[in-house]
Design a protein around this motif. Structure first.
Motif, PDB file in Angstrom:
ATOM      1  N   THR A  23       0.824  -1.202   0.000  1.00 39.68           N
ATOM      2  CA  THR A  23       0.000   0.000   0.000  1.00 39.68           C
ATOM      3  C   THR A  23       0.859   1.253   0.000  1.00 39.68           C
ATOM      4  OG1 THR A  23      -1.665  -1.215   1.261  1.00 39.68           O
ATOM      5  CG2 THR A  23      -1.928   1.157   1.147  1.00 39.68           C
ATOM      6  N   HIS A  24       1.996   1.194   0.698  1.00 41.64           N
ATOM      7  CA  HIS A  24       2.944   2.311   0.700  1.00 41.64           C
ATOM      8  C   HIS A  24       3.414   2.585  -0.731  1.00 41.64           C
ATOM      9  CE1 HIS A  24       6.533   4.685   1.625  1.00 41.64           C
ATOM     10  NE2 HIS A  24       6.075   4.816   2.868  1.00 41.64           N
ATOM     11  N   GLY A  25       3.752   1.509  -1.445  1.00 43.57           N
ATOM     12  CA  GLY A  25       4.189   1.664  -2.828  1.00 43.57           C
ATOM     13  C   GLY A  25       3.083   2.191  -3.723  1.00 43.57           C
ATOM     14  N   ALA A  26       1.850   1.707  -3.503  1.00 45.40           N
ATOM     15  CA  ALA A  26       0.720   2.177  -4.312  1.00 45.40           C
ATOM     16  C   ALA A  26       0.461   3.657  -4.077  1.00 45.40           C
ATOM     17  CB  ALA A  26      -0.534   1.363  -3.973  1.00 45.40           C
ATOM     18  N   LEU A  27       0.609   4.084  -2.819  1.00 52.81           N
ATOM     19  CA  LEU A  27       0.385   5.494  -2.508  1.00 52.81           C
ATOM     20  C   LEU A  27       1.449   6.369  -3.157  1.00 52.81           C
ATOM     21  CD1 LEU A  27      -0.875   7.888  -1.136  1.00 52.81           C
ATOM     22  CD2 LEU A  27       0.188   7.197   1.017  1.00 52.81           C
ATOM     23  N   ARG A  28       2.701   5.956  -3.096  1.00 48.82           N
ATOM     24  CA  ARG A  28       3.771   6.741  -3.716  1.00 48.82           C
ATOM     25  C   ARG A  28       3.535   6.852  -5.230  1.00 48.82           C
ATOM     26  NH1 ARG A  28       8.263   8.038  -0.881  1.00 48.82           N
ATOM     27  NH2 ARG A  28       9.440   8.244  -2.815  1.00 48.82           N
ATOM     28  N   ALA A  29       3.078   5.766  -5.839  1.00 51.85           N
ATOM     29  CA  ALA A  29       2.796   5.798  -7.270  1.00 51.85           C
ATOM     30  C   ALA A  29       1.631   6.736  -7.569  1.00 51.85           C
ATOM     31  CB  ALA A  29       2.479   4.391  -7.773  1.00 51.85           C
ATOM     32  N   THR A  30       0.625   6.723  -6.690  1.00 49.10           N
ATOM     33  CA  THR A  30      -0.531   7.602  -6.881  1.00 49.10           C
ATOM     34  C   THR A  30      -0.127   9.062  -6.758  1.00 49.10           C
ATOM     35  OG1 THR A  30      -2.032   5.905  -6.025  1.00 49.10           O
ATOM     36  CG2 THR A  30      -2.838   8.173  -6.025  1.00 49.10           C
ATOM     37  N   LEU A  31       0.701   9.368  -5.762  1.00 51.33           N
ATOM     38  CA  LEU A  31       1.181  10.740  -5.596  1.00 51.33           C
ATOM     39  C   LEU A  31       1.969  11.191  -6.821  1.00 51.33           C
ATOM     40  CD1 LEU A  31       2.344  10.767  -1.847  1.00 51.33           C
ATOM     41  CD2 LEU A  31       0.283  11.790  -2.815  1.00 51.33           C
ATOM     42  N   GLY A  32       2.799  10.296  -7.349  1.00 52.94           N
ATOM     43  CA  GLY A  32       3.562  10.629  -8.545  1.00 52.94           C
ATOM     44  C   GLY A  32       2.664  10.903  -9.741  1.00 52.94           C
ATOM     45  N   ALA A  33       1.592  10.101  -9.870  1.00 55.43           N
ATOM     46  CA  ALA A  33       0.655  10.302 -10.984  1.00 55.43           C
ATOM     47  C   ALA A  33      -0.067  11.629 -10.839  1.00 55.43           C
ATOM     48  CB  ALA A  33      -0.346   9.149 -11.028  1.00 55.43           C
ATOM     49  N   TRP A  34      -0.537  11.935  -9.625  1.00 59.04           N
ATOM     50  CA  TRP A  34      -1.218  13.214  -9.398  1.00 59.04           C
ATOM     51  C   TRP A  34      -0.292  14.380  -9.729  1.00 59.04           C
ATOM     52  CZ3 TRP A  34      -3.485  11.674  -3.988  1.00 59.04           C
ATOM     53  CH2 TRP A  34      -4.647  10.920  -4.184  1.00 59.04           C
ATOM     54  N   ARG A  35       0.962  14.256  -9.321  1.00 59.65           N
ATOM     55  CA  ARG A  35       1.925  15.337  -9.562  1.00 59.65           C
ATOM     56  C   ARG A  35       2.143  15.530 -11.060  1.00 59.65           C
ATOM     57  NH1 ARG A  35       7.828  15.655  -6.580  1.00 59.65           N
ATOM     58  NH2 ARG A  35       8.354  17.769  -7.175  1.00 59.65           N
ATOM     59  N   SER A  36       2.272  14.432 -11.800  1.00 61.30           N
ATOM     60  CA  SER A  36       2.498  14.538 -13.242  1.00 61.30           C
ATOM     61  C   SER A  36       1.284  15.114 -13.967  1.00 61.30           C
ATOM     62  CB  SER A  36       2.844  13.161 -13.821  1.00 61.30           C
ATOM     63  OG  SER A  36       1.735  12.290 -13.756  1.00 61.30           O
ATOM     64  N   GLN A  37       0.112  15.014 -13.359  1.00 57.30           N
ATOM     65  CA  GLN A  37      -1.109  15.572 -13.929  1.00 57.30           C
ATOM     66  C   GLN A  37      -1.308  17.039 -13.560  1.00 57.30           C
ATOM     67  OE1 GLN A  37      -3.922  12.854 -12.265  1.00 57.30           O
ATOM     68  NE2 GLN A  37      -3.206  11.131 -13.505  1.00 57.30           N
ATOM     69  N   GLY A  38      -0.361  17.609 -12.823  1.00 62.05           N
ATOM     70  CA  GLY A  38      -0.449  19.015 -12.461  1.00 62.05           C
ATOM     71  C   GLY A  38      -1.388  19.313 -11.314  1.00 62.05           C
ATOM     72  N   ARG A  39      -1.723  18.300 -10.531  1.00 65.08           N
ATOM     73  CA  ARG A  39      -2.603  18.526  -9.378  1.00 65.08           C
ATOM     74  C   ARG A  39      -1.786  19.057  -8.203  1.00 65.08           C
ATOM     75  NH1 ARG A  39      -7.259  15.776 -10.975  1.00 65.08           N
ATOM     76  NH2 ARG A  39      -6.820  14.150 -12.521  1.00 65.08           N
ATOM     77  N   THR A  40      -2.432  19.787  -7.332  1.00 66.40           N
ATOM     78  CA  THR A  40      -1.790  20.288  -6.119  1.00 66.40           C
ATOM     79  C   THR A  40      -2.038  19.281  -5.004  1.00 66.40           C
ATOM     80  OG1 THR A  40      -2.328  22.536  -6.839  1.00 66.40           O
ATOM     81  CG2 THR A  40      -1.610  22.253  -4.556  1.00 66.40           C
ATOM     82  N   VAL A  41      -0.962  18.823  -4.373  1.00 71.45           N
ATOM     83  CA  VAL A  41      -1.073  17.795  -3.340  1.00 71.45           C
ATOM     84  C   VAL A  41      -0.387  18.295  -2.068  1.00 71.45           C
ATOM     85  CG1 VAL A  41      -0.619  15.394  -2.736  1.00 71.45           C
ATOM     86  CG2 VAL A  41      -0.994  16.016  -5.132  1.00 71.45           C
ATOM     87  N   ILE A  42      -1.127  18.288  -0.957  1.00 69.61           N
ATOM     88  CA  ILE A  42      -0.566  18.659   0.348  1.00 69.61           C
ATOM     89  C   ILE A  42      -0.677  17.448   1.257  1.00 69.61           C
ATOM     90  CG2 ILE A  42      -0.614  20.271   2.271  1.00 69.61           C
ATOM     91  CD1 ILE A  42      -1.990  22.291   0.496  1.00 69.61           C
ATOM     92  N   VAL A  43       0.458  16.992   1.768  1.00 73.49           N
ATOM     93  CA  VAL A  43       0.526  15.767   2.556  1.00 73.49           C
ATOM     94  C   VAL A  43       1.026  16.088   3.961  1.00 73.49           C
ATOM     95  CG1 VAL A  43       1.546  13.459   2.727  1.00 73.49           C
ATOM     96  CG2 VAL A  43       1.010  14.425   0.474  1.00 73.49           C
ATOM     97  N   ALA A  44       0.195  15.844   4.969  1.00 72.64           N
ATOM     98  CA  ALA A  44       0.655  15.930   6.355  1.00 72.64           C
ATOM     99  C   ALA A  44       1.475  14.682   6.647  1.00 72.64           C
ATOM    100  CB  ALA A  44      -0.527  16.025   7.312  1.00 72.64           C
ATOM    101  N   THR A  45       2.698  14.861   7.127  1.00 74.33           N
ATOM    102  CA  THR A  45       3.590  13.716   7.304  1.00 74.33           C
ATOM    103  C   THR A  45       4.544  13.951   8.465  1.00 74.33           C
ATOM    104  OG1 THR A  45       5.265  12.345   6.207  1.00 74.33           O
ATOM    105  CG2 THR A  45       5.222  14.671   5.613  1.00 74.33           C
ATOM    106  N   HIS A  46       5.023  12.840   9.028  1.00 77.96           N
ATOM    107  CA  HIS A  46       6.091  12.888  10.029  1.00 77.96           C
ATOM    108  C   HIS A  46       7.426  12.444   9.433  1.00 77.96           C
ATOM    109  CE1 HIS A  46       3.598  13.787  13.513  1.00 77.96           C
ATOM    110  NE2 HIS A  46       2.732  12.885  13.096  1.00 77.96           N
ATOM    111  N   ASP A  47       7.437  12.096   8.156  1.00 73.27           N
ATOM    112  CA  ASP A  47       8.639  11.578   7.511  1.00 73.27           C
ATOM    113  C   ASP A  47       9.499  12.751   7.039  1.00 73.27           C
ATOM    114  OD1 ASP A  47      10.589  10.409   5.926  1.00 73.27           O
ATOM    115  OD2 ASP A  47       9.213   8.943   5.037  1.00 73.27           O
ATOM    116  N   LEU A  48      10.452  13.137   7.879  1.00 74.67           N
ATOM    117  CA  LEU A  48      11.265  14.312   7.569  1.00 74.67           C
ATOM    118  C   LEU A  48      12.182  14.070   6.382  1.00 74.67           C
ATOM    119  CD1 LEU A  48      12.224  15.468  11.177  1.00 74.67           C
ATOM    120  CD2 LEU A  48      10.189  15.983   9.846  1.00 74.67           C
ATOM    121  N   GLN A  49      12.661  12.833   6.248  1.00 77.86           N
ATOM    122  CA  GLN A  49      13.548  12.544   5.114  1.00 77.86           C
ATOM    123  C   GLN A  49      12.793  12.687   3.798  1.00 77.86           C
ATOM    124  OE1 GLN A  49      15.479   8.732   5.294  1.00 77.86           O
ATOM    125  NE2 GLN A  49      17.032   9.329   3.813  1.00 77.86           N
ATOM    126  N   SER A  50      11.567  12.164   3.755  1.00 80.65           N
ATOM    127  CA  SER A  50      10.756  12.311   2.550  1.00 80.65           C
ATOM    128  C   SER A  50      10.426  13.774   2.299  1.00 80.65           C
ATOM    129  CB  SER A  50       9.463  11.502   2.689  1.00 80.65           C
ATOM    130  OG  SER A  50       8.610  11.736   1.594  1.00 80.65           O
TER     131      SER A  50
END
Length: 226
Positions: A143-170
């Motif tokens: 599911t982690h991999g599917a989400l990363r792929a989905t985020l990449g697809a949204w980004r390539s489509q020019g969508r604005t994505v805001i992600v609340a996260t604790h992953d500082l490296q990411s």
């Protein structure tokens, strides 16, 4: 706080628990009314994926039903489902790899499967702005991999994505902008300006945080700077 996010940007929203990340998202979609000020979202639909969606286990909605709910905002109550709506739902289910789950009851799914269904619902909305509240928390590897792929697809489509996260490296590596929040706006800008020891010390005051191989004792850093 006051900030602007350019259309098409990918944004990490950083902050400790209780910093106000979820409240900001809920205010943006109208679930919470701000005491003052305003939030302007520009044109197009907005999709909000909460950290969890608690549905009574006996509620009979299937995964497909949940994904179809993503179209209701655009349709309203009077317009019937059209070919484009069905196509968006099918495409969303396919993109998140949940076709085998489509007829299962949502309440019977695992946490990771539920998260995929909610992401498919957001995908089906065809929104220009997507708000994801700590979507990576507790995910299994597929599911982690599917989400990363989905985020990449949204980004390539020019969508604005805001992600609340604790992953500082990411946050320091994968996003155009980082917003640092701790009950107020600490910083906003590109990762090179926001993922610094000084800014993170102020954002996560009193906590030890990790950025890649670097451990930052923000309590020590904060007192040392004070």
């Amino acid at each position: 706080m006051s900030f602007e996010v350019p259309a098409g940007a990918s944004v990490a929203l950083l902050g400790p628990n209780g910093a106000g990340k979820t409240t900001l998202f809920r205010s943006a979609v109208g679930l919470v009314r701000p005491d003052f000020g305003s939030i302007e979202l520009g044109a197009g639909a907005v999709a909000f994926v909460p950290q969890r969606l608690d549905i009574e286990p006996s509620f009979p909605a299937t995964v497909r039903d949940v994904v179809r709910m993503g179209r209701y905002g655009a349709l309203g109550w009077l317009r019937p489902f059209g070919d484009r709506d069905r196509e968006l739902v099918d495409r969303a289910i396919e993109s998140l790899g949940i076709r085998a789950l489509a007829d299962r009851r949502f309440g019977d799914l695992s946490g990771g499967e539920r998260q995929r269904a909610l992401l498919a619902q957001a995908t089906a909305q065809d929104a220009r702005l997507l708000l994801l509240d700590e979507p990576f928390t507790g995910l299994d590897a597929p599911t982690h991999g599917a989400l990363r792929a989905t985020l990449g697809a949204w980004r390539s489509q020019g969508r604005t994505v805001i992600v609340a996260t604790h992953d500082l490296q990411s946050a320091s590596r994968d996003y155009d902008l980082v917003i640092c929040l701790n009950r107020r706006l600490v910083a906003v800008g590109p990762p090179a300006e926001t993922c610094t020891e000084e800014v993170l010390a102020e954002t996560f005051a009193g906590r030890v945080v990790r950025v890649g191989e670097l451990l930052i004792d923000t309590a020590h850093h904060h007192h040392g700077a004070g």
